[in-house]
Design a protein around this motif. Structure first.
Motif, mmCIF file in Angstrom:
data_model
loop_
_atom_site.group_PDB
_atom_site.id
_atom_site.type_symbol
_atom_site.label_atom_id
_atom_site.label_comp_id
_atom_site.label_asym_id
_atom_site.label_seq_id
_atom_site.Cartn_x
_atom_site.Cartn_y
_atom_site.Cartn_z
ATOM 1 N N CYS A 137 26.340 -13.166 13.470
ATOM 2 C CA CYS A 137 27.283 -12.330 12.727
ATOM 3 C C CYS A 137 27.237 -12.723 11.263
ATOM 4 O O CYS A 137 26.953 -13.874 10.929
ATOM 5 C CB CYS A 137 28.706 -12.553 13.240
ATOM 6 N N GLU A 138 27.575 -11.756 10.409
ATOM 7 C CA GLU A 138 27.596 -12.049 8.975
ATOM 8 C C GLU A 138 28.677 -13.065 8.677
ATOM 9 O O GLU A 138 29.801 -12.959 9.151
ATOM 10 C CB GLU A 138 27.797 -10.773 8.165
ATOM 11 N N ALA A 139 28.308 -14.052 7.865
ATOM 12 C CA ALA A 139 29.233 -15.118 7.510
ATOM 13 C C ALA A 139 29.803 -14.930 6.116
ATOM 14 O O ALA A 139 30.833 -15.491 5.797
ATOM 15 C CB ALA A 139 28.520 -16.470 7.592
ATOM 16 N N ALA A 140 29.103 -14.173 5.288
ATOM 17 C CA ALA A 140 29.535 -13.969 3.902
ATOM 18 C C ALA A 140 28.867 -12.709 3.381
ATOM 19 O O ALA A 140 27.998 -12.129 4.036
ATOM 20 C CB ALA A 140 29.149 -15.176 3.054
ATOM 21 N N SER A 141 29.258 -12.317 2.202
ATOM 22 C CA SER A 141 28.635 -11.160 1.567
ATOM 23 C C SER A 141 27.180 -11.480 1.232
ATOM 24 O O SER A 141 26.837 -12.632 0.954
ATOM 25 C CB SER A 141 29.368 -10.807 0.278
ATOM 26 N N PRO A 142 26.315 -10.469 1.251
ATOM 27 C CA PRO A 142 24.920 -10.699 0.871
ATOM 28 C C PRO A 142 24.837 -11.321 -0.523
ATOM 29 O O PRO A 142 25.675 -11.082 -1.383
ATOM 30 C CB PRO A 142 24.302 -9.298 0.889
ATOM 31 N N ALA A 143 23.833 -12.157 -0.710
ATOM 32 C CA ALA A 143 23.634 -12.845 -1.991
ATOM 33 C C ALA A 143 22.175 -12.725 -2.391
ATOM 34 O O ALA A 143 21.357 -12.161 -1.665
ATOM 35 C CB ALA A 143 24.036 -14.306 -1.850
ATOM 36 N N SER A 144 21.858 -13.275 -3.510
ATOM 37 C CA SER A 144 20.480 -13.281 -3.979
ATOM 38 C C SER A 144 20.026 -14.722 -4.152
ATOM 39 O O SER A 144 20.783 -15.558 -4.657
ATOM 40 C CB SER A 144 20.384 -12.535 -5.309
ATOM 41 N N GLU A 145 18.843 -15.023 -3.671
ATOM 42 C CA GLU A 145 18.293 -16.372 -3.755
ATOM 43 C C GLU A 145 16.866 -16.271 -4.284
ATOM 44 O O GLU A 145 15.990 -15.727 -3.618
ATOM 45 C CB GLU A 145 18.313 -17.022 -2.370
ATOM 46 N N GLN A 146 16.650 -16.747 -5.492
ATOM 47 C CA GLN A 146 15.341 -16.723 -6.147
ATOM 48 C C GLN A 146 14.727 -15.323 -6.132
ATOM 49 O O GLN A 146 13.554 -15.142 -5.833
ATOM 50 C CB GLN A 146 14.407 -17.752 -5.514
ATOM 51 N N GLY A 147 15.551 -14.323 -6.408
ATOM 52 C CA GLY A 147 15.063 -12.956 -6.495
ATOM 53 C C GLY A 147 15.046 -12.197 -5.191
ATOM 54 O O GLY A 147 14.732 -11.013 -5.160
ATOM 55 N N LEU A 148 15.372 -12.843 -4.086
ATOM 56 C CA LEU A 148 15.408 -12.190 -2.779
ATOM 57 C C LEU A 148 16.860 -11.959 -2.368
ATOM 58 O O LEU A 148 17.709 -12.824 -2.568
ATOM 59 C CB LEU A 148 14.742 -13.060 -1.726
ATOM 60 N N HIS A 149 17.118 -10.813 -1.780
ATOM 61 C CA HIS A 149 18.448 -10.532 -1.254
ATOM 62 C C HIS A 149 18.560 -11.190 0.115
ATOM 63 O O HIS A 149 17.697 -11.019 0.969
ATOM 64 C CB HIS A 149 18.684 -9.026 -1.154
ATOM 65 N N CYS A 150 19.611 -11.966 0.309
ATOM 66 C CA CYS A 150 19.818 -12.699 1.557
ATOM 67 C C CYS A 150 21.122 -12.289 2.223
ATOM 68 O O CYS A 150 22.093 -11.954 1.539
ATOM 69 C CB CYS A 150 19.865 -14.196 1.288
ATOM 70 N N VAL A 151 21.124 -12.358 3.528
ATOM 71 C CA VAL A 151 22.314 -12.105 4.330
ATOM 72 C C VAL A 151 22.637 -13.408 5.054
ATOM 73 O O VAL A 151 21.809 -13.925 5.811
ATOM 74 C CB VAL A 151 22.077 -10.969 5.346
ATOM 75 N N ALA A 152 23.822 -13.950 4.792
ATOM 76 C CA ALA A 152 24.258 -15.180 5.459
ATOM 77 C C ALA A 152 24.778 -14.822 6.844
ATOM 78 O O ALA A 152 25.687 -13.997 6.992
ATOM 79 C CB ALA A 152 25.344 -15.876 4.641
ATOM 80 N N LEU A 153 24.199 -15.435 7.866
ATOM 81 C CA LEU A 153 24.573 -15.167 9.247
ATOM 82 C C LEU A 153 24.895 -16.482 9.959
ATOM 83 O O LEU A 153 24.397 -17.544 9.563
ATOM 84 C CB LEU A 153 23.439 -14.465 9.983
ATOM 85 N N HIS A 154 25.699 -16.399 10.992
ATOM 86 C CA HIS A 154 26.013 -17.589 11.794
ATOM 87 C C HIS A 154 26.214 -17.183 13.250
ATOM 88 O O HIS A 154 26.399 -16.002 13.572
ATOM 89 C CB HIS A 154 27.249 -18.316 11.251
ATOM 90 N N LYS A 155 26.180 -18.217 14.098
ATOM 91 C CA LYS A 155 26.383 -17.989 15.530
ATOM 92 C C LYS A 155 26.940 -19.274 16.124
ATOM 93 O O LYS A 155 26.395 -20.353 15.887
ATOM 94 C CB LYS A 155 25.037 -17.653 16.181
ATOM 95 N N PRO A 156 28.018 -19.195 16.899
ATOM 96 C CA PRO A 156 28.509 -20.392 17.567
ATOM 97 C C PRO A 156 27.549 -20.825 18.663
ATOM 98 O O PRO A 156 26.937 -19.981 19.327
ATOM 99 C CB PRO A 156 29.860 -19.971 18.141
ATOM 100 N N LEU A 157 27.416 -22.117 18.827
ATOM 101 C CA LEU A 157 26.554 -22.671 19.887
ATOM 102 C C LEU A 157 27.423 -23.467 20.859
ATOM 103 O O LEU A 157 27.991 -24.485 20.459
ATOM 104 C CB LEU A 157 25.483 -23.590 19.297
ATOM 105 N N PRO A 158 27.514 -23.032 22.081
ATOM 106 C CA PRO A 158 28.252 -23.853 23.047
ATOM 107 C C PRO A 158 27.480 -25.157 23.263
ATOM 108 O O PRO A 158 26.291 -25.156 23.544
ATOM 109 C CB PRO A 158 28.294 -23.016 24.317
ATOM 110 N N VAL A 159 28.158 -26.266 23.039
ATOM 111 C CA VAL A 159 27.532 -27.572 23.173
ATOM 112 C C VAL A 159 27.598 -27.982 24.642
ATOM 113 O O VAL A 159 28.637 -27.835 25.291
ATOM 114 C CB VAL A 159 28.256 -28.611 22.280
ATOM 115 N N PRO A 160 26.475 -28.489 25.182
ATOM 116 C CA PRO A 160 26.490 -28.912 26.597
ATOM 117 C C PRO A 160 27.530 -29.994 26.831
ATOM 118 O O PRO A 160 27.699 -30.878 26.010
ATOM 119 C CB PRO A 160 25.069 -29.424 26.858
ATOM 120 N N GLY A 161 28.230 -29.898 27.924
ATOM 121 C CA GLY A 161 29.308 -30.836 28.198
ATOM 122 C C GLY A 161 28.982 -31.716 29.272
ATOM 123 O O GLY A 161 29.064 -32.704 29.670
#
Length: 161
Positions: A137-161
């Motif tokens: 899922c998107e974590a923040a608004s799109p940004a630019s990094e060294q001339g490239l447009h980037c989309v910050a994304l994240h995903k929760p990871l269930p940690v083994p218990g």
């Protein structure tokens, strides 16, 4: 029937092939992002040179993997112990055959084993749909990094218990 995809941890001997796969993926598969701007392509590729990859392979906080399909290296990925996917590149002629999904599944597994609760990535705009399809899922608004447009994304990871 599709041939099985084999994922294996990269070794120092793989630095050159990793760099070449990334370069081809950037030049051909990411053309919409860099619009064939030679300076932008050069800067992007320079960040993934064989020397840079060798340093990452020597870093115990990085994990790099390679996807084989029909016994050919077709894709590469990298995660850091901080929970970041540094890259996931597949050669364009091997798109949509499961190599990217297999690389990410392996990277996420490595992160889970290290107790990382959430994974993040700065994706290209075209790559973002792939990651969304895999639960990111998107974590923040799109940004630019060294001339490239980037989309910050994240995903929760269930940690083994």
């Amino acid at each position: 029937m599709q041939a099985p995809i084999c994922i294996y941890p990269a070794t120092p001997a793989d630095a050159g092939i990793i760099s070449r796969i990334i370069e081809r993926s950037i030049r051909v598969g990411c053309a919409l992002e860099h619009r064939n701007d030679p300076q932008l392509v050069s800067r992007w590729i320079a960040r993934q040179s064989a020397d840079v990859i060798s340093a990452r392979l020597a870093d115990p906080h990085c994990y790099l993997n390679i996807a084989l399909l029909q016994d050919k290296p077709v894709g590469v990925g990298m995660a850091t112990a901080s929970g970041n996917i540094g890259f996931c590149h597949v050669q364009p002629e091997w798109f949509r055959r499961g190599a990217g999904r297999a690389l990410l599944t392996d990277l996420e597994g490595w992160l889970r084993m290290h107790g990382v609760p959430q994974v993040s990535i700065a994706s290209t705009r075209t790559g973002a749909a792939f990651y969304r399809h895999l639960g990111y899922c998107e974590a923040a608004s799109p940004a630019s990094e060294q001339g490239l447009h980037c989309v910050a994304l994240h995903k929760p990871l269930p940690v083994p218990g």
